[in-house]
Design an enzyme around this catalytic site. Structure first.
Site, PDB file in Angstrom:
ATOM      1  NE  ARG A  81      18.934  71.503  11.739  1.00 35.66           N
ATOM      2  CZ  ARG A  81      19.321  70.227  11.768  1.00 35.66           C
ATOM      3  NH1 ARG A  81      18.899  69.385  10.849  1.00 35.66           N
ATOM      4  NH2 ARG A  81      20.132  69.784  12.704  1.00 35.66           N
ATOM      5  CE  LYS A 183      18.077  68.894  15.995  1.00 36.87           C
ATOM      6  NZ  LYS A 183      17.444  67.781  15.276  1.00 36.87           N
ATOM      7  CD  GLU A 219      11.089  64.400  11.031  1.00 34.46           C
ATOM      8  OE1 GLU A 219      12.145  64.051  11.585  1.00 34.46           O
ATOM      9  OE2 GLU A 219      10.646  65.546  11.053  1.00 34.46           O
TER      10      GLU A 219
HETATM   11  C1  LIG Z   1      17.557  66.650  14.485  1.00 30.85           C
HETATM   12  C2  LIG Z   1      16.430  65.908  13.871  1.00 30.85           C
HETATM   13  C3  LIG Z   1      16.578  65.076  12.743  1.00 30.85           C
HETATM   14  C4  LIG Z   1      17.916  64.730  12.159  1.00 30.85           C
HETATM   15  O1  LIG Z   1      18.611  65.825  11.714  1.00 30.85           O
HETATM   16  P1  LIG Z   1      20.179  65.701  11.467  1.00 30.85           P
HETATM   17  O2  LIG Z   1      20.562  67.072  11.058  1.00 30.85           O
HETATM   18  O3  LIG Z   1      20.357  64.699  10.411  1.00 30.85           O
HETATM   19  O4  LIG Z   1      20.775  65.273  12.754  1.00 30.85           O
HETATM   20  C5  LIG Z   1      15.454  64.516  12.188  1.00 30.85           C
HETATM   21  N1  LIG Z   1      14.227  64.715  12.706  1.00 30.85           N
HETATM   22  C6  LIG Z   1      14.040  65.483  13.794  1.00 30.85           C
HETATM   23  C7  LIG Z   1      12.670  65.682  14.313  1.00 30.85           C
HETATM   24  C8  LIG Z   1      15.141  66.084  14.411  1.00 30.85           C
HETATM   25  O5  LIG Z   1      14.961  66.828  15.494  1.00 30.85           O
END
Ligand SMILES: *Cc1c(COP(=O)(O)O)cnc(C)c1O
Length: 337
Positions: A81, A183, A219
């Site tokens: 990722r 991210k 989300e």
């Molecule tokens: C990091 C994140 C998640 C969760 O991701 P994981 O890999 O399960 O920790 C979900 N939504 C957003 C917006 C995030 O930044």
């Protein structure tokens, strides 16, 4: 030796011994990286990250398990990722072997900060950002890759609690064709204000709607969302504006392969969610957390009498049991440190 009171850890920063750092200069490649003492890092005021937000991050955990081993949970997924996030922001890609080497080194060097198995875990935060000075909008000429760690306690101190969330119709988290699926640090700066408004009205967090239709759910702040209806588990499909969570993927696999439940990735409307049997959210920090109350405009949905449902509980238990080696990992998700 550190003096940490394991029983009182929360999800907040505790400084540790060291951090891993590697550099990239124009025309070269990433340096091999080294451990340096945890602490502040000097930077140009014109650094790309400070002026134009050229930065990405990751979040994963190391666990001390019931078998007294130290393991990383699916680090390959975070590395994958991070590569996609970096590409999107014109950040030079950190090779996976350097990334993995950094993770292993920093966790080993800070192993005395990993809580006992039943008290928490070591949160690992890789960040990659544009360090070089830029005045006009452009990719920076140099970059830093850094990993720091912090012991964290369970997300909820007094056992699992059902979240009380508000659907926001005033703000979107991510736009179609934007950066919601990566991210990138800027996504989180933009989420602070809606989160603050929700918290000041007594809610735990915000549920965001799809920016294109303003009707389907996307989300929860920084966690993915699922609903359960008539024994069927549903979660919105990744379409670029939803962050592809590692926990989301793990929950999908556990549902299918271990619990034998039907799970579908499809668009979920707001009204469908309000009438669901169970609603929960997933993420590295929150694990699998039930949502008990949802407010949207003037309507309030109480989910499963504001108690954790059977499916949510089963998924939470299975995930944690695998991470802490209370049961076998049939997926090969654990990497020993
Ligand atoms: C990091 C994140 C998640 C969760 O991701 P994981 O890999 O399960 O920790 C979900 N939504 C957003 C917006 C995030 O930044």
């Amino acid at each position: 030796m550190n003096q940490i009171d394991w029983g009182n850890l929360t999800f907040s920063l505790t400084p540790t011994k060291s951090m891993f750092i590697s550099h990239w200069e124009n025309g070269t490649s990433w340096t091999g990286g080294e451990l340096i003492p945890f602490g502040d890092i000097p930077m140009s005021p014109a650094a790309g990250v400070l002026n134009y937000g050229q930065g990405i991050f990751e979040g994963l955990k190391a666990f001390r398990t019931a078998k007294d081993r130290i393991i990383l949970f699916r680090p390959d997924k975070n590395i994958e990722r991070a590569i996609l996030s970096a590409e999107r922001l014109c950040i030079p890609i950190v090779p996976s072997d350097l990334f993995m080497d950094g993770l292993l080194k920093v966790v080993k060097d800070n192993s005395e900060y990993i809580p006992p198995s039943d008290k928490g875990s070591l949160y690992i935060r890789p960040i990659i950002w544009g360090t070089g000075p830029v005045l006009g909008v452009a990719p920076a000429s140099s970059y830093t890759f850094l990993i720091y760690v912090s012991p964290v306690g369970p997300y909820f101190k007094s056992g699992i609690r059902c979240l009380n969330l508000r659907v926001t119709k005033k703000y979107h988290r991510a736009a179609p064709c934007g950066v919601g699926g990566y991210k990138t640090i800027g996504n989180y700066a933009a989420s602070l204000y809606p989160q603050k408004l929700a918290k000041s009205s007594g809610f735990d967090e915000v549920i965001y709607l799809n920016a294109r239709d303003d009707e389907s759910i996307e989300e929860v702040g920084s966690a993915n969302i699922f609903i359960v209806k008539d024994k069927m588990i549903l979660t919105p499909p990744l379409g670029g504006s939803i962050l592809p969570g590692v926990t989301r993927d793990s929950v999908i696999n556990i549902s299918r392969e271990i619990l034998g439940l039907d799970i579908e990735e499809r668009s979920i409307s707001l009204s469908e969610m309000m009438e669901a049997d169970e609603v929960f959210c997933t993420g590295t920090a929150v694990s699998v957390t039930p949502i008990g109350k949802i407010t949207s405009d003037d309507s309030v949905g109480i989910i499963n009498e504001n108690k954790i449902g059977n499916v949510t509980l089963a998924l939470n238990t299975e995930l944690i049991s695998i991470q802490k080696e209370l049961k076998d990992d049939p997926f090969g998700w654990l990497i020993q440190v």
